[in-house]
Design a protein around this motif. Structure first.
Motif, PDB file in Angstrom:
ATOM      1  N   GLN A 132       0.828  -1.193   0.000  1.00 17.27           N
ATOM      2  CA  GLN A 132       0.000   0.000   0.000  1.00 17.27           C
ATOM      3  C   GLN A 132       0.872   1.256   0.000  1.00 17.27           C
ATOM      4  OE1 GLN A 132      -3.773   0.241   0.256  1.00 17.27           O
ATOM      5  NE2 GLN A 132      -2.984   2.132  -0.643  1.00 17.27           N
TER       6      GLN A 132
ATOM      7  N   SER B  28       2.360   1.786  -3.413  1.00 13.46           N
ATOM      8  CA  SER B  28       1.360   2.351  -4.324  1.00 13.46           C
ATOM      9  C   SER B  28       1.159   3.836  -4.061  1.00 13.46           C
ATOM     10  CB  SER B  28       0.033   1.597  -4.159  1.00 13.46           C
ATOM     11  OG  SER B  28      -0.982   2.177  -4.952  1.00 13.46           O
ATOM     12  N   ASN B  29       1.021   4.197  -2.799  1.00  9.77           N
ATOM     13  CA  ASN B  29       0.792   5.607  -2.445  1.00  9.77           C
ATOM     14  C   ASN B  29       1.928   6.498  -2.929  1.00  9.77           C
ATOM     15  OD1 ASN B  29      -1.502   4.712  -1.124  1.00  9.77           O
ATOM     16  ND2 ASN B  29      -0.641   4.915   0.942  1.00  9.77           N
TER      17      ASN B  29
ATOM     18  N   ASN C  84      -0.781   3.120  -7.872  1.00 14.43           N
ATOM     19  CA  ASN C  84      -0.962   1.746  -8.345  1.00 14.43           C
ATOM     20  C   ASN C  84       0.373   1.021  -8.396  1.00 14.43           C
ATOM     21  OD1 ASN C  84       0.273   1.855 -11.131  1.00 14.43           O
ATOM     22  ND2 ASN C  84      -1.340   3.375 -11.432  1.00 14.43           N
TER      23      ASN C  84
ATOM     24  N   GLY D 169      -5.821   1.241  -9.026  1.00 11.06           N
ATOM     25  CA  GLY D 169      -5.645   1.202  -7.581  1.00 11.06           C
ATOM     26  C   GLY D 169      -4.453   0.381  -7.143  1.00 11.06           C
ATOM     27  N   ALA D 170      -4.333   0.251  -5.823  1.00  9.67           N
ATOM     28  CA  ALA D 170      -3.169  -0.401  -5.219  1.00  9.67           C
ATOM     29  C   ALA D 170      -3.181  -1.912  -5.379  1.00  9.67           C
ATOM     30  CB  ALA D 170      -3.096  -0.044  -3.736  1.00  9.67           C
TER      31      ALA D 170
ATOM     32  N   ILE E 246      -4.591  -4.411  -3.460  1.00 12.42           N
ATOM     33  CA  ILE E 246      -4.173  -5.083  -2.232  1.00 12.42           C
ATOM     34  C   ILE E 246      -4.781  -6.484  -2.119  1.00 12.42           C
ATOM     35  CG2 ILE E 246      -4.169  -4.991   0.285  1.00 12.42           C
ATOM     36  CD1 ILE E 246      -2.188  -3.082  -1.171  1.00 12.42           C
TER      37      ILE E 246
ATOM     38  N   SER F 107     -10.344   1.621  -7.129  1.00 14.42           N
ATOM     39  CA  SER F 107      -9.443   2.370  -6.247  1.00 14.42           C
ATOM     40  C   SER F 107      -9.625   2.022  -4.772  1.00 14.42           C
ATOM     41  CB  SER F 107      -9.645   3.872  -6.449  1.00 14.42           C
ATOM     42  OG  SER F 107     -10.971   4.244  -6.129  1.00 14.42           O
ATOM     43  N   CYS F 108     -10.740   1.388  -4.415  1.00 11.22           N
ATOM     44  CA  CYS F 108     -10.943   1.050  -3.001  1.00 11.22           C
ATOM     45  C   CYS F 108     -10.316  -0.286  -2.611  1.00 11.22           C
ATOM     46  CB  CYS F 108     -12.421   1.081  -2.630  1.00 11.22           C
ATOM     47  SG  CYS F 108     -13.477  -0.065  -3.532  1.00 11.22           S
TER      48      CYS F 108
ATOM     49  N   THR G  45      -7.771  -1.454  -1.170  1.00 12.17           N
ATOM     50  CA  THR G  45      -6.704  -1.009  -0.284  1.00 12.17           C
ATOM     51  C   THR G  45      -6.563  -1.994   0.868  1.00 12.17           C
ATOM     52  OG1 THR G  45      -8.183   0.270   1.140  1.00 12.17           O
ATOM     53  CG2 THR G  45      -7.338   1.378  -0.844  1.00 12.17           C
ATOM     54  N   THR G  46      -5.749  -1.644   1.846  1.00 12.69           N
ATOM     55  CA  THR G  46      -5.586  -2.509   3.016  1.00 12.69           C
ATOM     56  C   THR G  46      -6.857  -2.604   3.845  1.00 12.69           C
ATOM     57  OG1 THR G  46      -4.586  -0.609   4.147  1.00 12.69           O
ATOM     58  CG2 THR G  46      -3.087  -2.268   3.249  1.00 12.69           C
TER      59      THR G  46
END
Length: 321
Positions: A46, A49-50, A55, A121-122, A124, A291-292, A294-295
């Motif tokens: 995460q 990605s940030n 991504n 997005g990331a 995850i 995009s959601c 995430t962790t």
């Protein structure tokens, strides 16, 4: 996990956080994989990605930074690692291969997961979870001092989201002799979906529908994975080899395959909710390819169980024949 397609810079500083140790394990018993360790890797993905445009996609700096993080952990643990580059869509992609020294080089057990995200997005859950879980299983091998009969190899694939590109390039690069040495491939793609199901790739096509059984030996892999889940009182359901993840290139050349999956954009049925809990009529992963992812998009229980099942399969399938 890629969308339904039936065909097919630089390193970051490593986190200084201390990860939970594990007790040594014998060849007969796999260790428990601490979920805190797996989630620490997800936090790193995460953060990567940030710091790299949001991504970890093919051709983007977040992907290479993710690969460098994984490689550094494996190098420190004593793995022999190699980066295999390839070109696709005008960008350089990378696979990471890690071999644990020892074991019979003519009897290889391989576990793999795709490391890339989509650009939105990331990634995850898709597929930080599979990547982190097999990384921690690999580190558990090193920490426990496990010396398997078979040779252990791990792979992190690039550009899966664009059509299984990295894994396809890896398999196509192998000679016929090298392919024949791989006696099983374990695939882990999305193993922490928030509205999780417990799916195991249907190596024997026991339901008689769908894509049919995997190559000879796939049924043994399925049975081995199911034995872990039955031992903890979790009922599984088969999922077809439908071409959506990196087992595809392996089964096409006759390599036995298996693995687990907790669901993507499909909706959980009422029967599945009664079996596993969660919400009927809701996607297994509502943040799939968005995009959601995430962790915050993780089911800890599913991630913990699947991580332990990975260790169980590795220990069981790499020991004495």
């Amino acid at each position: 996990m890629k969308t339904r397609l039936l065909g097919f810079a630089g390193a970051i500083a490593l986190a200084a956080a201390t990860l939970t140790p594990i007790a040594p394990a014998s060849a007969a018993a796999a260790p428990d994989i601490p979920i805190a360790n797996v989630k620490a890797h997800l936090s790193q993905f995460q953060s990567i990605s940030n710091a790299n445009g949001g991504n970890r996609a093919h051709g983007r700096p977040g992907y290479r930074a993710s690969l460098d993080y994984v490689k550094a952990r494996l190098d420190s643990a004593g793995y022999q690692t190699s980066i295999r580059s390839f070109s696709y869509n005008g960008a350089t992609g990378y696979n990471l291969i890690a071999d644990w020294p020892g074991g019979d080089a003519n009897q290889v057990l391989m576990a793999g997961a795709h490391l890339d995200s989509v650009r939105s997005g990331a990634g995850i859950n898709d597929n930080g979870t599979g990547s982190a879980a097999i990384l921690e299983a690999a580190l558990a091998v090193a920490r426990s001092g496990y010396q398997p009969t078979k040779h252990l190899r791990f792979g992190w694939w690039g550009a899966e989201e664009l059509g299984l590109i990295g894994s396809s390039r890896y398999v196509s690069s192998l000679t016929a002799t090298e392919r024949s040495r791989i006696k099983g491939y374990l695939n882990y793609d999305m193993v922490g979906s928030p509205n999780a199901g417990y799916f195991v790739y249907d190596g024997d096509n026991s339901d008689g529908v769908g894509s049919g059984p995997g190559p000879a030996g796939s049924a043994q892999i399925e049975s081995t994975i199911n034995s872990y889940f039955s031992g903890i009182g979790v009922t599984t359901r088969g999922t077809d080899f439908d071409g959506r993840s990196d087992y595809g290139p392996f089964i096409r050349v006759g390599i036995p395959a298996g693995g687990t999956f907790t669901g993507a954009e499909g909706r959980k049925t009422t029967a599945q909710a009664q079996l596993w809990g969660g919400q009927a009529g809701v996607a297994f992963d509502r943040c799939y390819h968005s995009s959601c992812d995430t962790t915050s998009n993780i089911n800890d229980t599913a991630l913990d169980r699947n991580s332990d099942s990975i260790a169980h399969a590795i220990w069981a399938l790499s020991g004495p024949a």
